[in-house]
Enzyme design. Structure first.
Site, PDB file in Angstrom:
ATOM      1  N   GLU A 296       4.763   8.263  -6.754  1.00 53.02           N
ATOM      2  CA  GLU A 296       6.035   7.300  -6.617  1.00 53.02           C
ATOM      3  C   GLU A 296       5.133   6.294  -6.113  1.00 53.02           C
ATOM      4  OE1 GLU A 296       8.527   9.711  -3.590  1.00 53.02           O
ATOM      5  OE2 GLU A 296       7.553   8.648  -2.983  1.00 53.02           O
ATOM      6  N   ARG A 335       0.997  -9.629   6.051  1.00 54.77           N
ATOM      7  CA  ARG A 335       0.074  -8.582   5.960  1.00 54.77           C
ATOM      8  C   ARG A 335      -1.293  -9.354   6.538  1.00 54.77           C
ATOM      9  NH1 ARG A 335      -1.521  -6.945   2.091  1.00 54.77           N
ATOM     10  NH2 ARG A 335      -1.260  -4.600   2.379  1.00 54.77           N
ATOM     11  N   TYR A 339      -1.914  -6.702   8.877  1.00 54.06           N
ATOM     12  CA  TYR A 339      -3.381  -5.943   9.001  1.00 54.06           C
ATOM     13  C   TYR A 339      -4.466  -6.316   8.456  1.00 54.06           C
ATOM     14  CZ  TYR A 339       1.220  -3.895   6.729  1.00 54.06           C
ATOM     15  OH  TYR A 339       2.845  -2.835   6.455  1.00 54.06           O
ATOM     16  N   CYS A 366       4.057 -22.171  14.103  1.00 60.32           N
ATOM     17  CA  CYS A 366       3.588 -21.565  15.082  1.00 60.32           C
ATOM     18  C   CYS A 366       2.992 -20.605  15.956  1.00 60.32           C
ATOM     19  CB  CYS A 366       4.914 -22.596  16.417  1.00 60.32           C
ATOM     20  SG  CYS A 366       5.588 -23.701  16.083  1.00 60.32           S
TER      21      CYS A 366
HETATM   22  N1  LLP Z   1       6.416   7.124  -1.105  1.00 61.08           N
HETATM   23  C1  LLP Z   1       6.951   7.029   0.218  1.00 61.08           C
HETATM   24  C2  LLP Z   1       7.227   7.770   1.007  1.00 61.08           C
HETATM   25  C3  LLP Z   1       6.370   6.032   0.900  1.00 61.08           C
HETATM   26  O1  LLP Z   1       6.785   6.496   2.179  1.00 61.08           O
HETATM   27  C4  LLP Z   1       6.003   4.923   0.163  1.00 61.08           C
HETATM   28  C5  LLP Z   1       5.105   3.294   1.333  1.00 61.08           C
HETATM   29  C6  LLP Z   1       5.483   4.504  -1.214  1.00 61.08           C
HETATM   30  C7  LLP Z   1       6.247   6.131  -2.048  1.00 61.08           C
HETATM   31  C8  LLP Z   1       4.424   3.156  -1.382  1.00 61.08           C
HETATM   32  O2  LLP Z   1       3.385   3.249  -0.894  1.00 61.08           O
HETATM   33  P1  LLP Z   1       2.095   2.554  -2.609  1.00 61.08           P
HETATM   34  O3  LLP Z   1       2.405   3.020  -3.822  1.00 61.08           O
HETATM   35  O4  LLP Z   1       3.842   1.192  -2.450  1.00 61.08           O
HETATM   36  O5  LLP Z   1       1.834   1.602  -1.845  1.00 61.08           O
HETATM   37  N2  LLP Z   1       3.840  -2.209   4.805  1.00 61.08           N
HETATM   38  C9  LLP Z   1       2.325  -2.087   3.811  1.00 61.08           C
HETATM   39  C10 LLP Z   1       2.991  -0.437   2.725  1.00 61.08           C
HETATM   40  C11 LLP Z   1       3.836   0.606   3.698  1.00 61.08           C
HETATM   41  C12 LLP Z   1       3.950   1.479   2.693  1.00 61.08           C
HETATM   42  C13 LLP Z   1       5.138   1.558   3.167  1.00 61.08           C
HETATM   43  N3  LLP Z   1       5.492   3.438   1.948  1.00 61.08           N
HETATM   44  C14 LLP Z   1       1.817  -3.236   3.452  1.00 61.08           C
HETATM   45  O6  LLP Z   1       2.190  -4.419   2.660  1.00 61.08           O
HETATM   46  O7  LLP Z   1       0.320  -2.720   3.148  1.00 61.08           O
END
Ligand code: LLP
Length: 440
Positions: A296, A335, A339, A366
């Site tokens: 996923e 980001r 983070y 700002c």
């Molecule tokens: N599946 C589920 C249940 C998730 O909660 C997420 C991400 C993914 C798949 C996909 O994850 P990926 O492959 O994109 O890492 N805003 C944060 C990331 C939050 C991710 C939330 N869930 C950032 O900018 O690093």
């Protein structure tokens, strides 16, 4: 600077226009795109998206002995074009809540390719999911009871997967860890056992188990123990109720390099190879049939395909810093402030000029925290120049805001040497579009 260039999509090249070397992506000149559509501008290169999907598919075919599929995590980037692209590539699309679900259905994603996630899905989310999704990943027992109550209301009730919480953490920013014991996401194993019983007594179509350990990890090893625990749970469920899931999803979360210091980065193939071997071995050890493995990913598909273009307004010197002040920042990319994410950038014109001095790339908002990039070696960039920030495709636009009246950027899609506008820039009219004003 050549190393920095490796962060951009593979189709990136340096072309000579009017006697100047300029960055081009997917055959399109970035300077021209910025002139036509303005800045900040987000550019998505379809060939990079396709390449990431091909890499996942090839890795699954090479390493996993059973059937496999890919769900694209729409939370990283979803709009009509991206959803349509994903569906066209045969990906399932993971939608969080009724809003993303609406985008996916408007884009024409077929029901069987829509999977719904969400912690604390609202009644509206659940209803929309039951009506339009092929799969709902159930977060908790209350949600399952609500779903059970809706079971007779539609003819084509979605299949259900259970999201479980293995109780182990992966190495990433604390805000992005989800699989640990105290996480708000998913069910503990005891609850999962109850959920299976409930589904079976109510005749609900339970077909899968899902877990997601967190996002943006670079070492697949910590997924191993979490996967082992989930397989032990599946063996327990099989023994207790003779139920085994057709699908197993270890979620997403594979990381990407954002900065040249992150290179070299392990590949999608490394991640999938680890996952596949561990799952196959765990199934054999527990005498479980091989499930359909559904990965996923969001970021590892879409991050590198996206490049953000900014124009430098003013250049300022303070006692210890050279500031390049850009026309975008935390409103389109939260980001770094949220983070501490570390990005890189190249000038669009003469990108390989020597970069000997550090610069701080500040946004126009700002907030002193509105610094897109800190302390990056950068060429002698002048006011009016364009900068390109690579690896901007995931979780920027989706987390963008109108802070200080910022207008969300225009988005351009590159395909076969052509650029098309897929989302116009917001206008000031959009900023008051929802306002009702005050009577009197
Ligand atoms: N599946 C589920 C249940 C998730 O909660 C997420 C991400 C993914 C798949 C996909 O994850 P990926 O492959 O994109 O890492 N805003 C944060 C990331 C939050 C991710 C939330 N869930 C950032 O900018 O690093």
């Amino acid at each position: 600077m050549e190393k920095r260039l490796q962060l951009f999509p593979h189709s990136t090249e340096i072309r000579r226009f009017d006697g100047v070397d300029r960055l081009a992506i997917g055959g399109c000149d970035l300077t021209q795109l910025a002139e036509e559509y303005g800045t900040p501008l987000y550019i998505y290169d379809q060939s990079a998206l396709d390449a990431a999907v091909d890499e996942y598919r090839a890795a699954l075919a090479a390493h996993y002995p059973g059937p496999a599929g890919i769900t694209y995590a729409g939370k990283a980037l979803i709009n009509l074009a991206a959803a349509r692209w994903a569906a066209g590539r045969g990906l399932w699309v993971d939608c969080t809540g009724a809003g993303e679900l609406y985008i996916a259905t408007r884009a024409g994603v077929p029901r069987e390719q829509i999977l719904v996630h969400g912690v604390n899905k609202s009644p509206a989310d659940l209803w929309a999911a039951v009506e339009t999704a092929g799969t709902i990943v159930v977060d908790n027992l209350t949600e399952l009871e609500r779903l059970a109550a809706l079971a007779d209301s539609v003819a084509d009730f979605p299949q259900l997967w259970l999201r479980v919480r293995p109780g182990l953490a992966v190495d990433t920013h604390a805000f992005r860890q989800t699989g640990q014991d105290d996480s708000k996401f998913g069910m503990g194993f005891a609850e999962a056992v109850q959920a299976v019983t409930l589904c079976r007594t109510q005749g609900l179509p339970l077909t899968g188990v899902h877990f997601h350990q967190g996002s943006h990890f670079h070492d697949p090893q910590p997924i191993g123990p979490a996967l082992d625990r989930v397989l032990e749970l599946l063996a327990e469920l099989r023994d207790a109720s003779s139920w085994t899931p057709a699908y197993l999803s270890p979620g997403g979360g594979w990381g990407v390099p954002y900065h040249e210091d992150d290179l070299p980065h392990p590949s999608i193939d490394d991640y999938v190879a680890f996952l596949s071997a561990r799952l196959a071995a765990g199934c054999a050890a527990n005498d479980l049939p091989l499930p359909i493995l559904h990965v996923e990913p969001g970021r590892s598909i879409v991050a590198v395909a996206g490049v953000a273009l900014y124009r430098v307004g003013a250049v300022k010197r303070t006692s210890n810093r050279r500031w390049l002040l850009l026309d975008g920042g935390m409103a389109d990319n939260i980001r770094p402030s949220l983070y501490g994410a570390r990005y890189s950038a190249l000038p669009v014109a003469n990108p390989l000029r020597p970069a000997l001095d550090p610069a701080w790339l500040g946004g126009p908002y700002c907030e002193s925290g509105d610094v897109l990039i800190e302390n990056l070696l950068m060429a002698d960039v002048q006011p009016g120049e364009l900068l390109a920030v690579p690896v901007s495709g995931a979780y920027h636009l989706m987390m963008s805001s109108n802070y200080n009246g910022a207008l969300r950027p225009a988005v351009v899609w590159l395909q076969d040497g052509q650029a098309q506008l897929i989302q116009r820039r917001e206008t000031v009219e959009d900023l008051v579009d929802r306002d009702e004003g005050m009577k009197g």
